[in-house]
Write a protein that holds these residues in place. Structure first.
Motif, PDB file in Angstrom:
ATOM      1  N   PRO A 123       2.498   3.602  -5.326  1.00 23.83           N
ATOM      2  CA  PRO A 123       1.347   3.876  -6.205  1.00 23.83           C
ATOM      3  C   PRO A 123       0.835   2.606  -6.888  1.00 23.83           C
ATOM      4  CG  PRO A 123       3.090   5.494  -6.543  1.00 23.83           C
ATOM      5  CD  PRO A 123       3.658   4.433  -5.655  1.00 23.83           C
ATOM      6  N   GLU A 157       0.794  -1.231   0.000  1.00 23.41           N
ATOM      7  CA  GLU A 157       0.000   0.000   0.000  1.00 23.41           C
ATOM      8  C   GLU A 157       0.824   1.276   0.000  1.00 23.41           C
ATOM      9  OE1 GLU A 157       0.729  -1.282   4.216  1.00 23.41           O
ATOM     10  OE2 GLU A 157       0.074  -2.245   2.362  1.00 23.41           O
ATOM     11  N   GLU A 175      -0.163   2.100  -9.948  1.00 29.17           N
ATOM     12  CA  GLU A 175       0.411   1.852 -11.269  1.00 29.17           C
ATOM     13  C   GLU A 175       1.714   1.064 -11.170  1.00 29.17           C
ATOM     14  OE1 GLU A 175      -0.466   4.689 -10.065  1.00 29.17           O
ATOM     15  OE2 GLU A 175      -2.146   5.433 -11.292  1.00 29.17           O
TER      16      GLU A 175
END
Length: 510
Positions: free
Chosen positions: A326, A323, A328
């Protein structure tokens, strides 16, 4: 062998003063008194040589500092002519040399450290100074592992007397003290302890001399032997003495109030005591403007943290804490990990171990072959392990950044230590994630806070905290603002300068 350190008294040196005499008629001091004056004026340094001669049926003392004068020239131009012609006037007997008369003992002290020899004749007030400086062009080879762009390009040799010469060339002051001795029951290896008597804490000098006296090893072959016998914590991963092959770096530390040890047969000098931040300082820091030097020093400190933490951070992210990155980037990393047979810890260990193999191979091989191994080995192995799905692309990038960061650290010994410390930190990260990294860093920081170098705190000026010493720790302020020497060294004279610049910024000339 167990090391035991005890206390003993030190000899108190006298700082002699004498008024200058204007005539050569009546001797104010006899021959032995003058010799004693000179020896104490040079703080009983061991590289002061005294030869006994007879001239005009009188006792003659020839005194010179053998590390900075050409002994062969003195033998041919002074000693041999006086032995062949034992009568007459010195200026008529000593040929091929610049001879000057003097009655000033203080001036004679300054001349001795400037490459002169001194002739003192019994029952005569006039003394003779003869110039015989050693050739300063000898050995001008820059150390391979301590190159600089701006600064001195001279390194130490493997001759201890020549190395003392390099130091005396940079500090032409009679307060530089050299103590020669031998160590090793069988090898009898010669070494030199160098300090500045009016700066170095007497307790520091006493401590290091005491510890050396307890060395009863059969052979001492390199400064590394000294380091292990003298350091406070032999099992600490952090180096507690600073190794250098640069005379200018030794001189800079001597001027702070530290001591240096030079050894016959080795171009490496040991500097002590030192702090953790001493390993991030380079000679080039003080040849560049403070803004540039501070920027580069911060990069070195960041590279230390990167080398220590980056692989562990990657393992913690992959194993526990997705987490924090990011979304992506998560998909990109996840796709590269899909077909890997190993957990992140094994993956990182394989790459780090392979990198150490390449590093050792490059050191042992000749330079042309080593460069080929580094380039070809890195490209071929890096590409092959990714194509074979043994290691992910991301891990290759992480290990490459870690390797580059380790090269930025100026001290090779500290660089190796931090790479070794990275392995247990990776294990903790694989077991407990970020919590494991925090635990590992806390243990490391506690150890560093307790660690001492010859009784001086390793994390100074952070622990104990000294805000004034931060001027030359994480950053370097302009040199004229660094007015005090480090307080932990307890230098006899703490001020570097009492009047930093002596002019005001807006001052205008008439």
């Amino acid at each position: 062998m167990r090391r035991s350190f005890s206390k003993r008294t030190t000899r108190k040196l006298i700082n002699p003063t004498v008024e200058k005499q204007d005539t050569c008629d009546t001797p104010a001091m006899n021959l032995e008194e003058k010799v004693t004056f000179i020896r104490e004026g040079l703080f009983l340094t061991d590289d002061l040589s005294i030869r006994n001669l007879i001239f005009n049926e009188k006792q003659v003392k020839l005194m010179f500092i053998d590390s900075i004068v050409e002994v062969g020239s003195i033998q041919n131009s002074v000693i041999k002519p006086m032995q062949e012609n034992p009568f007459g006037h010195i200026k008529n007997v000593v040929y091929g040399a610049n001879v000057n008369e003097t009655v000033d003992l203080q001036g004679a002290l300054d001349a001795l450290v400037d490459g002169h020899c001194l002739l003192i004749i019994e029952d005569e007030e006039c003394m003779f100074l003869i110039s015989a400086p050693k050739n300063q062009s000898a050995h001008r080879i820059e150390p391979i592992n301590e190159k600089v762009i701006r600064g001195s390009h001279q390194g130490f040799s493997e001759n201890v007397a020549e190395n003392v010469q390099f130091i005396r060339e940079r500090i032409t002051n009679r307060k530089v003290t050299v103590k020669y001795s031998h160590v090793g029951v069988t090898t009898k290896t010669k070494y030199a302890l160098v300090s500045i008597s009016t700066l170095t804490d007497p307790e520091l000098a006493k401590t290091i001399e005491e510890r050396i006296t307890y060395i009863k090893a059969d052979a001492i072959q390199s400064p590394g032997y000294f380091e292990e016998f003298l350091e406070d914590s032999s099992f600490s991963p952090f180096p507690q003495f600073l190794n250098t092959e640069r005379p200018d770096r030794v001189v800079a530390n001597l001027m702070e109030g530290r001591m240096a040890l030079l050894m016959e047969g080795s171009p490496t000098a040991l500097i002590f005591p030192v702090s953790f931040f001493s390993f991030f300082q380079t000679s080039e820091d003080y040849n560049s403007r403070s803004f540039i030097a501070s920027f580069l020093r911060l990069i070195r400190l960041v590279s230390f943290i990167t080398t220590l933490c980056l692989p562990a951070f990657y393992i913690a992210v992959i194993s526990y804490n997705y987490e924090v990155i990011p979304v992506e980037i998560i998909f990109s990393i996840k796709s590269s990990l899909e077909y890997l047979p190993f957990p992140p810890l094994i993956e990182a260990a394989i790459m780090q171990f392979t990198l150490e193999l390449l590093r050792e191979a490059a050191i042992r091989l000749p330079n042309p072959v080593a460069q080929t191994i580094g380039v070809v080995g890195g490209l071929v192995i890096g590409t092959a392990v990714v194509d074979a799905n043994f290691v992910s692309n991301t891990m290759v990038i992480v290990v490459a950044i870690t390797a580059i960061s380790s090269f930025v650290i100026p001290s090779n010994e500290l660089s190796t230590s931090v790479r070794i410390l990275g392995f247990p930190l990776m294990v903790l990260a694989s077991l407990f994630g970020f919590f494991g990294i925090v635990i590992g860093l806390m243990i490391t920081l506690i150890h560093m806070s307790k660690l001492k170098s010859l009784g001086h705190y390793y994390l100074y000026p952070m622990a104990p905290f000294d805000v004034k010493a931060f001027k030359d720790a994480f950053i370097r302020v302009p040199i004229w603002l660094m007015k005090e020497r480090p307080r932990d060294l307890k230098a006899i004279y703490k001020w570097k300068t009492t009047n930093p610049r002596g002019w005001k910024k807006n001052e205008q000339s008439d």
